[in-house]
Design a protein around this motif. Structure first.
Motif, PDB file in Angstrom:
ATOM      1  N   ALA A   1      28.100 -36.967 -43.504  1.00 58.90           N
ATOM      2  CA  ALA A   1      28.821 -38.240 -43.484  1.00 58.90           C
ATOM      3  C   ALA A   1      29.148 -38.766 -44.880  1.00 58.90           C
ATOM      4  O   ALA A   1      29.965 -39.670 -45.021  1.00 58.90           O
ATOM      5  CB  ALA A   1      28.001 -39.286 -42.729  1.00 58.90           C
TER       6      ALA A   1
ATOM      7  N   ARG B   1      20.630 -33.940 -42.790  1.00 58.93           N
ATOM      8  CA  ARG B   1      21.852 -33.137 -42.653  1.00 58.93           C
ATOM      9  C   ARG B   1      23.028 -34.020 -42.248  1.00 58.93           C
ATOM     10  O   ARG B   1      24.142 -33.894 -42.786  1.00 58.93           O
ATOM     11  CB  ARG B   1      21.641 -32.040 -41.618  1.00 58.93           C
ATOM     12  CG  ARG B   1      22.880 -31.165 -41.389  1.00 58.93           C
ATOM     13  CD  ARG B   1      22.611 -30.078 -40.372  1.00 58.93           C
ATOM     14  NE  ARG B   1      23.788 -29.245 -40.176  1.00 58.93           N
ATOM     15  CZ  ARG B   1      24.772 -29.535 -39.338  1.00 58.93           C
ATOM     16  NH1 ARG B   1      24.703 -30.639 -38.606  1.00 58.93           N
ATOM     17  NH2 ARG B   1      25.816 -28.739 -39.211  1.00 58.93           N
ATOM     18  N   ASN B   2      22.797 -34.917 -41.298  1.00 62.58           N
ATOM     19  CA  ASN B   2      23.864 -35.820 -40.878  1.00 62.58           C
ATOM     20  C   ASN B   2      24.318 -36.720 -42.020  1.00 62.58           C
ATOM     21  O   ASN B   2      25.510 -37.047 -42.123  1.00 62.58           O
ATOM     22  CB  ASN B   2      23.387 -36.665 -39.695  1.00 62.58           C
ATOM     23  CG  ASN B   2      23.201 -35.847 -38.426  1.00 62.58           C
ATOM     24  OD1 ASN B   2      23.740 -34.739 -38.309  1.00 62.58           O
ATOM     25  ND2 ASN B   2      22.443 -36.370 -37.487  1.00 62.58           N
ATOM     26  N   GLN B   3      23.394 -37.112 -42.868  1.00 67.33           N
ATOM     27  CA  GLN B   3      23.766 -37.928 -44.019  1.00 67.33           C
ATOM     28  C   GLN B   3      24.652 -37.152 -44.988  1.00 67.33           C
ATOM     29  O   GLN B   3      25.611 -37.699 -45.538  1.00 67.33           O
ATOM     30  CB  GLN B   3      22.504 -38.427 -44.728  1.00 67.33           C
ATOM     31  CG  GLN B   3      21.729 -39.477 -43.949  1.00 67.33           C
ATOM     32  CD  GLN B   3      20.386 -39.807 -44.572  1.00 67.33           C
ATOM     33  OE1 GLN B   3      19.912 -39.117 -45.475  1.00 67.33           O
ATOM     34  NE2 GLN B   3      19.744 -40.862 -44.081  1.00 67.33           N
TER      35      GLN B   3
ATOM     36  N   ARG C   1      18.383 -35.770 -39.611  1.00 63.21           N
ATOM     37  CA  ARG C   1      18.915 -37.005 -40.177  1.00 63.21           C
ATOM     38  C   ARG C   1      19.524 -36.766 -41.559  1.00 63.21           C
ATOM     39  O   ARG C   1      20.616 -37.234 -41.868  1.00 63.21           O
ATOM     40  CB  ARG C   1      17.795 -38.040 -40.262  1.00 63.21           C
ATOM     41  CG  ARG C   1      18.224 -39.397 -40.754  1.00 63.21           C
ATOM     42  CD  ARG C   1      17.022 -40.299 -40.963  1.00 63.21           C
ATOM     43  NE  ARG C   1      16.342 -40.604 -39.717  1.00 63.21           N
ATOM     44  CZ  ARG C   1      15.065 -40.372 -39.475  1.00 63.21           C
ATOM     45  NH1 ARG C   1      14.290 -39.806 -40.410  1.00 63.21           N
ATOM     46  NH2 ARG C   1      14.520 -40.697 -38.330  1.00 63.21           N
TER      47      ARG C   1
END
Length: 440
Positions: free
Chosen positions: A124, A119-121, A117
């Protein structure tokens, strides 16, 4: 694991009312919410499938340990807690130990999900600063340190990272439990992006997986054999490591190109990561690791990687639908198909009419059949059956020769993006992992 019935039945309402843990960063609050949700679900299972008494003991110990960790006034000492646990009847002690074992397993799963999560933040976020220690962050530091694109490319081409899997003597985690843990992680990730209407269904799925977790034996009743240890390693190879190494390879290459604003075709196929294992081959005193066990482990790894190639080729057959009228095949590709036709007449009969104007798809059907035959040959040898197949590839070089024909056809057709993003990952995997899968 909540002690209040209404809270256990409505975990989201409870989570909203619970203050943030002292010292918790705002970005880590989703992790604490996941832990609370998992604890609530496990608590309901313990209460329903074990006993109300077992739930009360587990929840009280959890709260007491939490108070002690926080240093709250009046918190019970470690000696008091140990004395209480020591007085439990054997059946309740076993249930309590199992509840905490599974709770910690779920916490570990939540932490892994949170890393994904976070890493995805980072990916993005609109800011230009990449995630620390990521491939993009590393390339930026290399450029800022004065290294040129050619220097970094040359270093990457020589880079050889080899994670090596080992089997600890006490390791007894079952593939079934590993799969359960993976499904819990998938549901947690799905829960984070679910709409309010979907979240009830996602929560039901999470409750079902945790219920299965409680009802599944977490360890084998007997000592794992060498074959069991190999099975665990192959689970990681097939479900995690091959895909992860592919993603890391792609991330490194893209980070290099973005930071240095150039390309290096050699990096597309560079074997940056090769996977190794000691399981079944490490002579550390285990009397069951015999030469025969080592050969069997190597064949099972080969069987696994060939299966991965077969699935990859099946997907390529479906996707690479280049028309001969738009992208005429080379003489070398035509000649290769004619040789395959004589070698595999049944494949020709099944595909020639349908793919008569799509020679690349036809060639890939032949390659897929030959990989399947190679895999069957490995299985026959492992089972001690007669093993001779004229259609099987004799070695990885022969397989690569056919892949190069496909690669050249894509380049000749101008399908460079298709070649790079759809086809090259298979070619790069072959260069890195060959027909062995894991280096021993």
């Amino acid at each position: 694991m909540s002690s209040a019935r209404s809270h256990a039945e409505k975990p989201d309402a409870r989570a909203a009312s619970v203050p943030r843990e002292p010292g918790t960063r705002p970005e880590d609050e989703p992790l604490h919410e996941d832990v609370r949700r998992l604890g609530d679900a496990l608590g309901k299972v313990v209460k329903r499938l074990a006993s109300e008494r077992a739930f009360e003991i587990v929840d009280a110990l959890r709260r007491d340990c939490k108070a002690r960790r926080r240093g709250e006034p009046g918190a019970r000492s470690l000696e008091e807690l140990l004395d209480e646990v020591g007085k439990l009847p054997v059946d309740l002690a076993a249930t309590t130990a199992r509840a905490f074992t599974l709770f910690f397993l779920l916490i570990n799963t939540a932490e892994q999900v949170h890393r994904v999560r976070r890493r995805n933040q980072y990916l993005a976020a609109p800011v230009d600063e990449p995630q620390p220690a990521s491939a993009a962050w590393t390339m930026r530091r290399l450029r800022e340190a004065g290294h040129t694109a050619s220097e970094v490319s040359a270093a990457l081409e020589c880079l050889r990272v080899r994670p090596v899997l080992t089997a600890h003597p006490t390791e007894s985690t079952r593939r079934t439990l590993l799969s359960l843990q993976a499904r819990v992680a998938d549901v947690l990730l799905e829960r984070g992006s679910a709409s309010p209407q979907e979240q009830r269904l996602v929560d039901d799925a999470l409750d079902a997986e945790i219920e299965l977790l409680w009802l599944t034996a977490e360890v084998r009743e007997d000592r794992p054999s060498v074959g069991d240890e190999v099975s665990t390693v192959l689970w990681y190879l097939e479900t995690r490591l091959l895909g992860a190494s592919q993603l890391v390879h792609a991330a490194v290459v893209r980070a290099y190109e973005d930071e240095f604003e150039t390309t290096s075709p050699e990096l597309d196929l560079a074997p940056l990561i090769r996977l190794g294992t000691w399981v079944g081959g490490d002579r550390d005193g285990n009397p069951f690791v015999t030469p025969e066990a080592t050969v069997a482990a190597a064949r099972r790894a080969s069987y696994a990687i060939l299966g991965r190639y077969e699935k990859w080729l099946e997907d390529l057959v479906q996707r690479l639908s280049l028309s001969a009228d738009i992208a005429p095949p080379s003489d070398a590709l035509r000649a290769s198909i004619e040789r395959d036709r004589a070698l595999l007449p049944e494949v020709w009969a099944a595909n020639s009419r349908r793919n008569s104007h799509e020679p690349l798809r036809l060639k890939l059907s032949f390659i897929e059949a030959r990989i399947a035959a190679t895999r069957e040959l490995v299985a026959a040898r492992d089972a001690g059956r007669p093993s001779d197949s004229p259609t099987a590839y004799q070695n990885a070089d022969a397989f690569e020769g056919d892949l190069l024909l496909v690669r050249d056809a894509l380049e000749s057709a101008g399908a460079s993006h298709v070649r790079r993003t759809i086809f090259d990952p298979l070619h790069a995997a072959l260069i890195a992992h060959g027909f062995h899968g894991l280096m021993m």
